[in-house]
Design an enzyme around this catalytic site. Sequence first.
Site, PDB file in Angstrom:
ATOM      1  N   ARG A 334      11.326  -8.114  -6.447  1.00  0.00           N
ATOM      2  CA  ARG A 334      10.001  -8.612  -6.798  1.00  0.00           C
ATOM      3  C   ARG A 334       9.992 -10.063  -7.316  1.00  0.00           C
ATOM      4  O   ARG A 334       9.114 -10.830  -6.934  1.00  0.00           O
ATOM      5  CB  ARG A 334       9.318  -7.669  -7.796  1.00  0.00           C
ATOM      6  CG  ARG A 334       9.239  -6.207  -7.298  1.00  0.00           C
ATOM      7  CD  ARG A 334       8.359  -5.336  -8.159  1.00  0.00           C
ATOM      8  NE  ARG A 334       6.977  -5.725  -8.084  1.00  0.00           N
ATOM      9  CZ  ARG A 334       6.354  -6.454  -8.973  1.00  0.00           C
ATOM     10  NH1 ARG A 334       6.983  -6.843 -10.073  1.00  0.00           N
ATOM     11  NH2 ARG A 334       5.114  -6.800  -8.808  1.00  0.00           N
ATOM     12  N   CYS A 363      24.160 -13.927  -1.327  1.00  0.00           N
ATOM     13  CA  CYS A 363      24.321 -15.283  -0.825  1.00  0.00           C
ATOM     14  C   CYS A 363      22.968 -15.870  -0.403  1.00  0.00           C
ATOM     15  O   CYS A 363      22.665 -16.003   0.786  1.00  0.00           O
ATOM     16  CB  CYS A 363      25.303 -15.259   0.345  1.00  0.00           C
ATOM     17  SG  CYS A 363      25.847 -16.894   0.789  1.00  0.00           S
ATOM     18  N   GLU A 364      22.130 -16.153  -1.389  1.00  0.00           N
ATOM     19  CA  GLU A 364      20.779 -16.709  -1.205  1.00  0.00           C
ATOM     20  C   GLU A 364      20.418 -17.430  -2.493  1.00  0.00           C
ATOM     21  O   GLU A 364      20.580 -16.858  -3.580  1.00  0.00           O
ATOM     22  CB  GLU A 364      19.727 -15.590  -1.048  1.00  0.00           C
ATOM     23  CG  GLU A 364      19.762 -14.813   0.214  1.00  0.00           C
ATOM     24  CD  GLU A 364      18.904 -15.392   1.326  1.00  0.00           C
ATOM     25  OE1 GLU A 364      18.122 -16.329   1.074  1.00  0.00           O
ATOM     26  OE2 GLU A 364      19.053 -14.913   2.444  1.00  0.00           O
ATOM     27  N   TYR A 392       8.570  -0.069  -6.965  1.00  0.00           N
ATOM     28  CA  TYR A 392       8.826  -1.104  -5.967  1.00  0.00           C
ATOM     29  C   TYR A 392      10.143  -1.845  -6.218  1.00  0.00           C
ATOM     30  O   TYR A 392      10.237  -3.045  -5.949  1.00  0.00           O
ATOM     31  CB  TYR A 392       7.645  -2.084  -5.895  1.00  0.00           C
ATOM     32  CG  TYR A 392       6.337  -1.383  -5.613  1.00  0.00           C
ATOM     33  CD1 TYR A 392       6.097  -0.795  -4.369  1.00  0.00           C
ATOM     34  CD2 TYR A 392       5.346  -1.262  -6.593  1.00  0.00           C
ATOM     35  CE1 TYR A 392       4.912  -0.115  -4.113  1.00  0.00           C
ATOM     36  CE2 TYR A 392       4.160  -0.581  -6.339  1.00  0.00           C
ATOM     37  CZ  TYR A 392       3.958  -0.019  -5.100  1.00  0.00           C
ATOM     38  OH  TYR A 392       2.790   0.653  -4.832  1.00  0.00           O
TER      39      TYR A 392
HETATM   40  N1  LLP Z   1      -2.632   3.310  -1.950  1.00  0.00           N
HETATM   41  C1  LLP Z   1      -2.439   2.441  -0.948  1.00  0.00           C
HETATM   42  C2  LLP Z   1      -3.175   2.600   0.287  1.00  0.00           C
HETATM   43  C3  LLP Z   1      -1.534   1.395  -1.107  1.00  0.00           C
HETATM   44  O1  LLP Z   1      -1.344   0.516  -0.116  1.00  0.00           O
HETATM   45  C4  LLP Z   1      -0.832   1.247  -2.330  1.00  0.00           C
HETATM   46  C5  LLP Z   1       0.096   0.140  -2.532  1.00  0.00           C
HETATM   47  C6  LLP Z   1      -1.062   2.187  -3.346  1.00  0.00           C
HETATM   48  C7  LLP Z   1      -1.984   3.205  -3.121  1.00  0.00           C
HETATM   49  C8  LLP Z   1      -0.371   2.128  -4.686  1.00  0.00           C
HETATM   50  O2  LLP Z   1      -0.704   0.975  -5.369  1.00  0.00           O
HETATM   51  P1  LLP Z   1      -0.196   0.713  -6.865  1.00  0.00           P
HETATM   52  O3  LLP Z   1      -0.944   1.643  -7.778  1.00  0.00           O
HETATM   53  O4  LLP Z   1       1.243   0.996  -6.895  1.00  0.00           O
HETATM   54  O5  LLP Z   1      -0.521  -0.708  -7.117  1.00  0.00           O
HETATM   55  N2  LLP Z   1       5.617  -4.217  -3.184  1.00  0.00           N
HETATM   56  C9  LLP Z   1       4.545  -4.618  -4.062  1.00  0.00           C
HETATM   57  C10 LLP Z   1       3.468  -3.563  -4.150  1.00  0.00           C
HETATM   58  C11 LLP Z   1       2.766  -3.299  -2.836  1.00  0.00           C
HETATM   59  C12 LLP Z   1       1.780  -2.188  -2.983  1.00  0.00           C
HETATM   60  C13 LLP Z   1       0.947  -2.038  -1.780  1.00  0.00           C
HETATM   61  N3  LLP Z   1       0.119  -0.869  -1.743  1.00  0.00           N
HETATM   62  C14 LLP Z   1       5.107  -4.937  -5.432  1.00  0.00           C
HETATM   63  O6  LLP Z   1       6.319  -4.872  -5.627  1.00  0.00           O
HETATM   64  O7  LLP Z   1       4.384  -5.313  -6.337  1.00  0.00           O
END
Ligand code: LLP
Length: 407
Positions: A334, A363-364, A392
Amino acid sequence: MPVHGRPSFTGVFHTSPDGYLFCEDLQVKTVQDEFAKASEYGSPFFMYSKRQIGDNVRSYVEALQRHDLPYILGYAVKANNNLTILRILRDLGCTAVLVSGNELKLAMLAGFSTDKLVFNGNGKTQWEIELAVTHDVMINADSLFDIDHISSVARQLGKKVKMLLRMNPDIDPEVHRYLATGSAVSKFGIPETDLDTALGKAGSDDNIDLVGLHCHIGSTITNIDVFRATVSAMLRYNNHVQGRGFRLKYLNVGGGLGINYRKYIQVCMCIPSGGELIDSIADKIKESGLCLILEPGRSIIASAGILVSKVIGIKRNETRSFLVIDGSMTEVMRPCLYGAYHHIQLIEPTSGTRRYSVVGPVCECGDYLAEDIELPIPHEGCGLAIRDAGAYCASMSSNYNMRVRTI
Ligand code: LLP
């Protein structure tokens, strides 16, 4: 300037008076030492608190019950797909929200009953839809073509599929642009201008039972007004849908609630809890008479996890001191991907402080966990924890550079 290792003496993750980090009643350093004895691949590793998971879920559930709202609390599996965690969440009464066929298989393995599961995605493939339809999973249709694909599979299988329309309300969630999913430039959801066409397709199809509307407008959202605006847009859509003769059952407001990743150094940054989110939208949901579906990921699991790592060595150049640790962007991507902040602290006592950039062995140049932060001075082999790594991190981990994938 705050010192990053500043300990908290209370809470699920707390520091003992002699300077060791604990996860519930386990000393993290002891666990690290035991893992190191057991395997040369013992570090880094993720460590989770069951108690924190329960607290996070209860924040939502207590508010939902207080407002007497019918609800489905669907944990977003993409945030962390650890099977033990899924089983804990199932036992706490959560259902699961999925974005792939493999997540659906995992949810079934974890013992979730399939008729309360929700399947999302902007590019669902044939086998994934088949699996979902076969097991009576609810499906959020993301586009006009998605409605056609789902309908065609349901017809072939002789099934009636429970479908929600994922709408794109063009609302700015005020987050990093990679995490904004409900704005007009995002690939997700059906624009309002296509709602009538979508209703025409779904409404005239014997294999589709149109049960609800869905919106998920982004992730790491900290402004509660964004959720209220989303619910208002959804209620407007619902009125329109009712006017066309449909009677819906569910309003799925997605997930997206952020957490305060900086709470260790910036105490008064007001980010609502799950319960406070519910409090802010309950009146509108109640008025609609619909069952509320929620899809939280981060707000359930982020604060329940840490990455435990150790210092490989310390090097200096003219501008910086680098703390080179055995954790990296392959476990906690992240910071490098979104410029995100994750708090770092030593898990054992040392003395003095200094400024460091905390980097991994990948290596970045982008392989950093934190840039130029103040930390207690560690020694080689010293243990440290990267906080709020429950969401995540493991689920986005990789084996880039042929590193062992840590899950
Ligand atoms: N529902 C849908 C349709 C989603 O696309 C997502 C997350 C969630 C629920 C859950 O969302 P949350 O409550 O966790 O915010 N990789 C990124 C996060 C991408 C989340 C995308 N969708 C990070 O590390 O912050």
